[in-house]
Design a protein around this motif. Structure first.
Motif, PDB file in Angstrom:
ATOM      1  N   UNK A  97     -55.535 -19.650  20.481  1.00  0.00           N
ATOM      2  CA  UNK A  97     -54.860 -20.483  21.469  1.00  0.00           C
ATOM      3  C   UNK A  97     -55.174 -20.017  22.889  1.00  0.00           C
ATOM      4  N   UNK A  98     -55.104 -18.709  23.111  1.00  0.00           N
ATOM      5  CA  UNK A  98     -55.382 -18.168  24.439  1.00  0.00           C
ATOM      6  C   UNK A  98     -56.842 -18.398  24.829  1.00  0.00           C
ATOM      7  N   UNK A  99     -57.764 -18.199  23.896  1.00  0.00           N
ATOM      8  CA  UNK A  99     -59.187 -18.406  24.180  1.00  0.00           C
ATOM      9  C   UNK A  99     -59.472 -19.873  24.503  1.00  0.00           C
ATOM     10  N   UNK A 100     -58.786 -20.762  23.812  1.00  0.00           N
ATOM     11  CA  UNK A 100     -58.998 -22.188  24.033  1.00  0.00           C
ATOM     12  C   UNK A 100     -58.597 -22.603  25.445  1.00  0.00           C
ATOM     13  N   UNK A 101     -57.535 -22.009  25.973  1.00  0.00           N
ATOM     14  CA  UNK A 101     -57.025 -22.396  27.290  1.00  0.00           C
ATOM     15  C   UNK A 101     -57.647 -21.573  28.421  1.00  0.00           C
ATOM     16  N   UNK A 102     -57.760 -20.263  28.216  1.00  0.00           N
ATOM     17  CA  UNK A 102     -58.185 -19.369  29.292  1.00  0.00           C
ATOM     18  C   UNK A 102     -59.601 -18.830  29.112  1.00  0.00           C
ATOM     19  N   UNK A 103     -60.227 -19.156  28.005  1.00  0.00           N
ATOM     20  CA  UNK A 103     -61.510 -18.531  27.719  1.00  0.00           C
ATOM     21  C   UNK A 103     -61.311 -17.052  27.466  1.00  0.00           C
ATOM     22  N   UNK A 104     -62.342 -16.264  27.746  1.00  0.00           N
ATOM     23  CA  UNK A 104     -62.213 -14.821  27.497  1.00  0.00           C
ATOM     24  C   UNK A 104     -61.875 -14.065  28.782  1.00  0.00           C
ATOM     25  N   UNK A 105     -61.280 -14.767  29.753  1.00  0.00           N
ATOM     26  CA  UNK A 105     -60.940 -14.139  31.030  1.00  0.00           C
ATOM     27  C   UNK A 105     -59.520 -13.569  31.010  1.00  0.00           C
ATOM     28  N   UNK A 106     -59.402 -12.358  31.521  1.00  0.00           N
ATOM     29  CA  UNK A 106     -58.108 -11.687  31.641  1.00  0.00           C
ATOM     30  C   UNK A 106     -57.787 -11.545  33.123  1.00  0.00           C
ATOM     31  N   UNK A 134     -48.335 -17.171  31.259  1.00  0.00           N
ATOM     32  CA  UNK A 134     -49.006 -15.949  31.700  1.00  0.00           C
ATOM     33  C   UNK A 134     -48.312 -14.781  31.009  1.00  0.00           C
ATOM     34  N   UNK A 135     -49.071 -14.064  30.187  1.00  0.00           N
ATOM     35  CA  UNK A 135     -48.476 -13.118  29.242  1.00  0.00           C
ATOM     36  C   UNK A 135     -49.143 -11.742  29.385  1.00  0.00           C
ATOM     37  N   UNK A 136     -48.484 -10.803  30.042  1.00  0.00           N
ATOM     38  CA  UNK A 136     -49.097  -9.486  30.242  1.00  0.00           C
ATOM     39  C   UNK A 136     -49.130  -8.633  28.976  1.00  0.00           C
ATOM     40  N   UNK A 137     -50.185  -7.846  28.868  1.00  0.00           N
ATOM     41  CA  UNK A 137     -50.210  -6.722  27.939  1.00  0.00           C
ATOM     42  C   UNK A 137     -49.654  -5.548  28.736  1.00  0.00           C
ATOM     43  N   UNK A 162     -55.521  -8.916  22.176  1.00  0.00           N
ATOM     44  CA  UNK A 162     -55.924  -9.494  20.892  1.00  0.00           C
ATOM     45  C   UNK A 162     -54.772 -10.236  20.221  1.00  0.00           C
ATOM     46  N   UNK A 163     -53.540  -9.940  20.640  1.00  0.00           N
ATOM     47  CA  UNK A 163     -52.366 -10.629  20.092  1.00  0.00           C
ATOM     48  C   UNK A 163     -52.002 -11.878  20.896  1.00  0.00           C
ATOM     49  N   UNK A 164     -52.756 -12.155  21.981  1.00  0.00           N
ATOM     50  CA  UNK A 164     -52.494 -13.374  22.742  1.00  0.00           C
ATOM     51  C   UNK A 164     -52.207 -13.188  24.212  1.00  0.00           C
ATOM     52  N   UNK A 165     -52.103 -11.940  24.686  1.00  0.00           N
ATOM     53  CA  UNK A 165     -51.850 -11.694  26.108  1.00  0.00           C
ATOM     54  C   UNK A 165     -53.083 -12.052  26.932  1.00  0.00           C
ATOM     55  N   UNK A 166     -52.865 -12.368  28.216  1.00  0.00           N
ATOM     56  CA  UNK A 166     -54.002 -12.716  29.076  1.00  0.00           C
ATOM     57  C   UNK A 166     -53.878 -12.147  30.485  1.00  0.00           C
ATOM     58  N   UNK A 167     -52.990 -11.147  30.655  1.00  0.00           N
ATOM     59  CA  UNK A 167     -52.777 -10.529  31.961  1.00  0.00           C
ATOM     60  C   UNK A 167     -52.700  -9.019  31.785  1.00  0.00           C
ATOM     61  N   UNK A 168     -53.315  -8.279  32.714  1.00  0.00           N
ATOM     62  CA  UNK A 168     -53.178  -6.825  32.788  1.00  0.00           C
ATOM     63  C   UNK A 168     -52.782  -6.488  34.216  1.00  0.00           C
TER      64      UNK A 168
END
Length: 343
Positions: free
Chosen positions: A40-49, A265-268, A285-291
């Motif tokens: 789901x995260x890859x579909x919306x945000x691609x592989x960008x963090x 927007x979901x931080x690790x 890898x669990x779906x987060x997209x922010x560091x």
């Protein structure tokens, strides 16, 4: 089949309380949840963090929350405050490294008045007009939230901590109320902030039913950001002898929230990285997209200790940021230098 509930969550983005509880208590769903959330995260945000530059600007706090290392009652804390110039210098350094979001985080410090905070926000907005400004300064009057928004702040992080008022009362002294916490979140949203709520996983007295209530609240509130991490005790608090929260449950909740709110927007979080060496990567890898790498000066990083053995995702210089980039590249992701707004 074990995938049925996961598939329903992926398609409908909502479950019943009983179905959320089934996901939480039964480990057979874990791999399917993580796989679906990552897709789901890859579909919306691609592989960008997205990276956010964290600036911990004060460790003074008027409150006495039972879990927090910088609570007012902790006499072992060496207190500090960053000046406006200190904060702007952190932003300047971060901007040069490619950061386009700055997160000002601090305890509820009475010396940072509305006038002072608005002046700092205005200065950041003037000097870095293309950047997002996120604040995390606790519970404030609505009028102050409005003034800060008018000064140029875009986002506000305020963990709800727990959706259950009784549980809330076990984590906080009597002068703090669950009702006001939730009111603040709705005030922020109505003003126009991108708003983040969140919770500690495995906090004292927390039950699975409490976590279900948290998921139901998140589904109703529809935040733009959700910050969750495992509870980690601090040695100088009333909860010093409690065990840390579960990493696995934290990862599971990240996956569930990603499927509930696909664009969130979901931080690790730092807490996750503090309990496992590759916690940052596992969260992604669990779906987060922010560091949120720490841009604070060394004087702050060594004194802004909310819990024991706090880790720090480094980005103090180009080499540290390169290490983070390499770590993400190893799991198939790359750093984005965009603001990463919710849309």
């Amino acid at each position: 089949m074990y995938d049925d509930i996961v598939l329903k969550l992926q398609k409908e983005h909502r479950l019943s309380a009983a179905e959320y509880k089934e996901l939480l208590v039964n480990p057979v769903y874990d791999s399917a949840l993580q796989e679906a959330a990552r897709r789901q995260a890859l579909e919306i945000f691609g592989n960008e963090i997205y990276i956010r530059g964290l600036i911990e600007f004060t460790n003074y706090c008027k409150n006495n929350c039972y879990y927090c290392g910088i609570r007012a009652g902790n006499k072992n804390v060496e207190r500090y405050r960053l000046t406006k110039d200190d904060i702007l210098l952190c932003c300047e350094h971060g901007y040069e490294l490619g950061f386009r979001t700055f997160v000002l985080q601090g305890g509820e410090d009475k010396l940072f008045t509305e006038e002072i905070l608005c002046d700092i926000v205005s200065a950041i907005r003037k000097e870095f007009p293309d950047c997002a400004i996120t604040l995390s300064f606790g519970e404030l009057p609505r009028s102050m939230y409005q003034s800060l928004f008018d000064s140029g702040a875009n986002r506000y992080l305020l963990r709800h901590e727990t959706a259950n008022p009784i549980h809330y009362s076990k984590l906080h002294p009597e002068n703090l109320s669950h009702e006001n916490r939730i009111k603040c979140l709705y005030d922020l949203k109505e003003i126009g902030y991108q708003v983040g709520c969140g919770l500690m996983v495995g906090s004292p007295y927390q039950t699975v039913d409490n976590l279900v209530e948290d998921l139901m609240f998140i589904g109703d509130f529809k935040p733009h950001m959700v910050g969750i991490g495992p509870f980690i005790p601090h040695k100088d608090t009333p909860f010093a002898h409690y065990s840390a929260g579960s990493v696995q449950m934290t990862l599971k909740l990240l996956s569930i929230i990603r499927l509930m709110e696909p664009r969130v927007l979901l931080p690790s979080t730092t807490a996750l990285a503090s309990l496992m060496p590759d916690g940052c990567e596992q969260g992604i890898l669990a779906g987060a997209n922010v560091v949120m790498p720490n841009l604070s000066p060394d004087i702050a990083k060594s004194k802004y200790i909310l819990y024991n053995n706090k880790s720090s995702v480094g980005a103090q210089d180009a080499n540290a940021l390169l290490v983070l980039r390499q770590r993400l590249n190893k799991i198939g992701y790359t750093i984005s230098n965009s603001r990463g707004d919710y849309n």
